[in-house]
Design an enzyme around this catalytic site. Structure first.
Site, mmCIF file in Angstrom:
data_model
loop_
_atom_site.group_PDB
_atom_site.id
_atom_site.type_symbol
_atom_site.label_atom_id
_atom_site.label_comp_id
_atom_site.label_asym_id
_atom_site.label_seq_id
_atom_site.Cartn_x
_atom_site.Cartn_y
_atom_site.Cartn_z
ATOM 1 N N TYR A 3 0.830 -1.230 0.005
ATOM 2 C CA TYR A 3 -0.035 0.044 -0.064
ATOM 3 C C TYR A 3 0.830 1.258 0.010
ATOM 4 O O TYR A 3 2.077 1.208 -0.012
ATOM 5 C CB TYR A 3 -0.922 0.022 0.984
ATOM 6 C CG TYR A 3 -0.698 0.099 2.630
ATOM 7 C CD1 TYR A 3 0.669 0.053 3.003
ATOM 8 C CD2 TYR A 3 -1.648 -0.184 3.714
ATOM 9 C CE1 TYR A 3 0.720 0.268 4.287
ATOM 10 C CE2 TYR A 3 -1.635 -0.311 4.922
ATOM 11 C CZ TYR A 3 -0.208 -0.169 5.139
ATOM 12 O OH TYR A 3 0.008 -0.129 6.443
ATOM 13 N N GLU A 4 0.073 2.212 -0.093
ATOM 14 C CA GLU A 4 0.779 3.589 -0.376
ATOM 15 C C GLU A 4 1.862 3.870 -1.276
ATOM 16 O O GLU A 4 2.760 4.323 -1.318
ATOM 17 C CB GLU A 4 1.638 4.103 1.289
ATOM 18 C CG GLU A 4 2.090 5.371 1.288
ATOM 19 C CD GLU A 4 0.542 6.239 1.505
ATOM 20 O OE1 GLU A 4 -0.422 5.757 2.228
ATOM 21 O OE2 GLU A 4 0.701 7.384 0.769
ATOM 22 N N GLY A 5 1.164 3.204 -2.489
ATOM 23 C CA GLY A 5 2.049 3.096 -3.772
ATOM 24 C C GLY A 5 2.744 1.641 -3.610
ATOM 25 O O GLY A 5 3.632 1.497 -2.706
ATOM 26 N N GLN A 23 7.025 2.834 -6.417
ATOM 27 C CA GLN A 23 7.910 3.635 -5.565
ATOM 28 C C GLN A 23 9.126 3.588 -6.489
ATOM 29 O O GLN A 23 9.983 4.590 -6.807
ATOM 30 C CB GLN A 23 8.343 3.098 -4.224
ATOM 31 C CG GLN A 23 7.355 2.768 -3.386
ATOM 32 C CD GLN A 23 6.638 4.199 -2.998
ATOM 33 O OE1 GLN A 23 7.503 5.221 -2.726
ATOM 34 N NE2 GLN A 23 5.230 4.348 -2.772
#
Lengths: 607, 607
Positions: A442-444, A449
């Site tokens: 998650y969070e990309g 990334q």
């Protein structure tokens, strides 16, 4: 049951001896004026945070995993036993306000100290920590781009923890690809908007820990252009506050269900249905994506911290078990029992040292980044702010992806130390593995990334940020190339840094070769980030080893702390850093081996 | 919900085109006489097995995970819904008898075909598969060393599946270290023994799927020497059979509890309490460890199959998702939708190809080993039997550890392809990860496999088995070094094989240098096995690529199967094989970086 002791000594070592945080923060008027730059004070805060986290938060970790969150038919969510009580104590002690702006009730502490507490919370109970964690994300976005009116009404409640926040981005068909979201906003003509749509995977999306929940929602205002340029950011409170901050009517946002997940069971991952819910615009129309990106660095570092924290606690428990568990006989024997502690066996030591080397380097990176964020926001010199900001931008995707990948791998290896017992829930090791897994997603995702690092932060920038970091490395290398202790590390590091430069050039050239250029970047990105991560960790280990050797040479190593640093550095350079050799080869191989025949290899037919 | 389609085409390719199994089996009188050597027949069995596994076993996989096994207060265990009904059909169709000895009701099929079915079962439902799997292990041990009396009484029931079997080794304080087990056996003076003690982690240890459970138990006969040389093997049935095979009195062995585990929830992992239970000696007194080792190769290959099967099914589902999920736009566009299938993005292809390359090589290794086991047991030429047995001994720890490590990693990467959805239970990907994790731990941890390979199979043997394999590789290399298609692979392989030889020499020399020699072996073992694994997979990929290129050159690649093989081989050699570069360096670094100061680094004080 797993145990946890916050690594406060190591945190202080990095802050003060490696980074010189005290002096650096004292140079920033914001902290100077708030009396929050003094290292002795920060040191006390860290000790107090450790005590709180170890005694109040950590004991709830297995309970949270076992009970999970429960939603009733009205969409109310009950968090696991003890979660709310611990949160109340956390609030009461002022921890939600730690690094927040004094203008809204915050204590104005540096990010450098809050990130240390963040690590502790992630070690102790990552599912619990996500409630205040997401809240902090919402605080940051609102603080950065919200109107004064919104800030005055909402921030004091978020800062004192009586209200929490969320970030509502993902939709069923749109995760990585936020440009295609469908949640819509209609102008009510009274300064508010009607928000309609479904958001999924909303961490801390509904719960019983706070009085109100402030959702920050990406939506498309009617008439806006397609894609990411037509997305705006809206604030949608669960209860609409009156002007005096008291709670008014219930808003049209309901938790439709909770996800059943591999881990982080104690955190409510909600499907949120917005049905004409009243929302307020945050920032500018159609700038929603940019506004989200403002706080993305902090959120991504926060996810990296989960990898760090879970790696640390998994390592600590594997270490304890390895000293305790007697199995097989070592020559020469080290105990008078029928078998020796497994820590005596080199392969077990290899697994333990992997945990130690990755977490200590990760801690150094996290604190370096946190201090850079403080510098970016508060240094009086604009050039310094810019320089720090560049470093934050460059290193954040590495902190997110490299730290969560390493954290997961360390959790898996630490579980392996336990043998069969590692697979049994009661020991708690398998929970660390399950909880750590989400950080890579998650969070990309970590793939995203990597694209952010190679595509956006390095290539689109013409390599300028990379060159700045390379300059720092080279300076360090030149100062230490003949050093009797770390000369060899510096040598390895120098070669790898040079290789990173040439790899970047090669991929960059390929990237400019038309449509397939994008494929070359995409093909190289993940291995590139990992290579880059090792260069950064190598630099930090070399720096830490240098400081430690100096202390030892000066006869100042009373308890072996510095000896341990030097030996862990050696382990890192001989057993982990060589991964770069494989990565250099796989990056060099490029996209060609991936450009296979779609139909033959994948059974995929397309236009 | 995940789906599964058995890779029968690839199984047959390996069996017939790579290994020439039909001809080889036909040369073994046992199979020739049983009419079980014909490849067309084996091919039909594989198709039928696929149908059965896909329709009867696979649909129970998520149910099993969700429900788990439930123990009542009397120690009875209920398996998940549908497990028993599927087992009854499995028995009725004769699958429990597939490769068993016709003398006891078996069908006398080659191991080569049963290992293919084994892979399918592991893909479909590994927790379910462990009930017949453990039974097969008990069958093998009893068949190899049991008295005629025991065999006549027990084997027909195990072969027809009405009774199942277990292997009871581990005790709370003794996992890897079986020499210190405490379960004791007292001679009853009537040809039976009273067995008393506690065994833990007993897979399929208690359940409702069969009428009786036959436990094979390691215990120490009173008066026996300490350590592994004082351990005997006993047969302890749950119900003591009468002479006619009907069930008699309930024996003194009770399931005290079931473990709560990370995965394989559908299999009952029992704590078994033996309270003077009646047992019969299997094989010779004090030879229990040797007897267990007879069947260890098969059991370890069986565990490797779990890694292979789970990698395969995880890959299949990631592939399907990657074709279906639309996210981001590829240049040039490949669909008319608002976004393109993620399979178009190189990094997603990288994750998928990793799964494909590891599972196809693993399948080749597994079938090669299975055919070698058939050869070892049934070839008329003693030299061939010995040669095959040596290869089985050498490659088994690689099959166990390398296949389960790769299987876990492939499951994790396949989960990553799903993004956030991979973390959600309903999609089934996270179950594959949890189920795959145990393969690296049980049946001898992968660390122990590595020591078995480097210490026992290579060094204690003076490198003889390794040299034999190296000879095979060199022969292949000499034949193909100039090959236009695979010359480059052969070149890489040759270098790595040479390096493996020199690494072995270096570690071997260090190993002889006194007490620290053992540490050097222990320190190198895990990386050594991984290096060795790549040499083996490299050899298999080069062989498969050669066959595939020949077919393509002959215009015989109608559906792209051979093209896919050649492209996957290329991916393997350019993106996975380079790991050997890092491993060579870490092996070379030896034990020194692990020989850190115990007190300073680990806080461990000892004599």
């Amino acid at each position: 049951m797993p145990s946890y002791k916050a690594p406060t000594r190591d945190m202080k070592f990095v802050m003060q001896e490696v980074l010189g945080a005290g002096d650096q923060l004292a140079a920033m008027p914001f902290y100077k004026d708030n009396d929050t730059a003094d290292f002795d004070l920060l040191s006390q805060v860290i000790d107090e945070a450790a005590r709180f986290v170890e005694t109040e938060i950590q004991p709830l970790n297995q309970i949270g995993d076992k009970e999970g969150c429960v939603r009733d038919e009205q969409g109310n969510v009950k968090t696991p036993t003890g979660f709310k009580a611990a949160y109340d104590k956390f609030r009461a002690a002022g921890w939600t306000a730690l690094d927040a702006d004094p203008e809204y009730g915050g204590q104005g502490m540096p990010h450098t100290v809050s990130i240390a507490m963040n690590e502790m919370i992630c070690s102790a109970n990552v599912a619990w920590g996500m409630y205040p964690g997401l809240s902090h994300g919402a605080y940051s976005a609102l603080h950065a781009v919200g109107s004064d009116e919104l800030k005055k009404l909402y921030l004091p409640h978020i800062v004192d923890g009586s209200w929490t926040g969320t970030m509502c981005l993902t939709e069923p068909h749109a995760g990585t690809d936020l440009g295609i979201i469908r949640t819509k906003a209609q102008d009510n003509g009274d300064g508010t908007y009607a928000i309609t749509g479904t958001k999924i995977f909303i961490s801390a999306g509904e719960h019983d820990m706070a009085e109100n929940i402030v959702h920050l929602v990406l939506a498309r205002l009617e008439g806006s252009p397609a894609g990411t340029k037509g997305i705006s950011l809206f604030l949608v409170p669960k209860f609409i506050p009156n002007a005096d901050g008291s709670l008014g009517e219930r808003n049209g946002v309901v938790c439709g269900s909770l996800e059943h997940k591999m881990g982080i069971h104690g955190n409510a991952t909600a499907v949120l249905n917005f049905d004409g819910a009243r929302g307020w615009l945050v920032g500018e129309v159609n700038k929603g994506m940019n506004h989200m990106f403002i706080m993305m660095n902090a959120a991504r570092l926060g996810t990296g911290m989960q990898g760090l924290g879970l790696g640390e606690v998994a390592y600590q428990n594997a270490l304890a078990y390895a000293k305790d568990r007697l199995q097989m006989r070592k020559e020469p024997r080290v105990s008078g029992e029928e078998a020796d502690p497994i820590i005596a066996h080199p392969d077990v030591r290899r697994m333990l040292l992997t945990g130690k080397a990755y977490t200590e380097a990760g801690r150094a990176l996290a604190l370096w980044l946190a201090l850079s964020i403080d510098t970016e926001h508060h240094h009086p010199d604009e050039a310094k702010r810019k320089e720090a900001g560049d470093m934050v931008a460059l290193l954040t995707p590495i902190a997110k992806a490299f730290m969560t990948d390493n954290g997961f791998n360390v959790a898996v290896q630490s579980q392996q130390v336990f043998g069969g017992h590692g697979y049994i829930q009661e020991w708690g090791m398998e929970q660390f593995v399950r909880d750590a897994r989400i950080g890579q997603i998650y969070e990309g995702t970590n793939g995203i990334q990597s694209l952010d690092l190679l595509g956006r932060k390095v290539l689109m920038d013409g390599g300028k940020k990379l060159q700045k970091l390379a300059g720092t490395l080279q300076e360090f290398a030149e100062e230490n190339e003949g050093d009797e202790h770390i000369g060899d590390y510096v040598n390895q590091l120098g070669k790898a840094a040079q290789q990173l430069g040439s790899i970047t050039m090669v991929v960059g050239q390929k990237a400019m070769s038309g449509a397939e250029g994008a494929d070359e970047v995409n093909a190289a990105a993940v291995d590139y980030l990992r290579f880059f991560g090792h260069v950064v960790y190598g630099y930090l280990w070399a720096r830490m080893a240098k400081i430690a050797h100096d202390k030892i040479d000066a006869g100042a190593d009373k308890d072996g702390f510095y000896l341990a640093k030097t030996q862990t550095a050696k382990f890192y350079f001989t057993k982990l850093f060589p991964e770069t050799k494989a990565l250099a080869a796989t990056i060099k191989a490029g996209n060609e081996p991936l450009a296979v025949d779609d139909k033959a290899v994948f059974g995929w037919e397309h236009a």
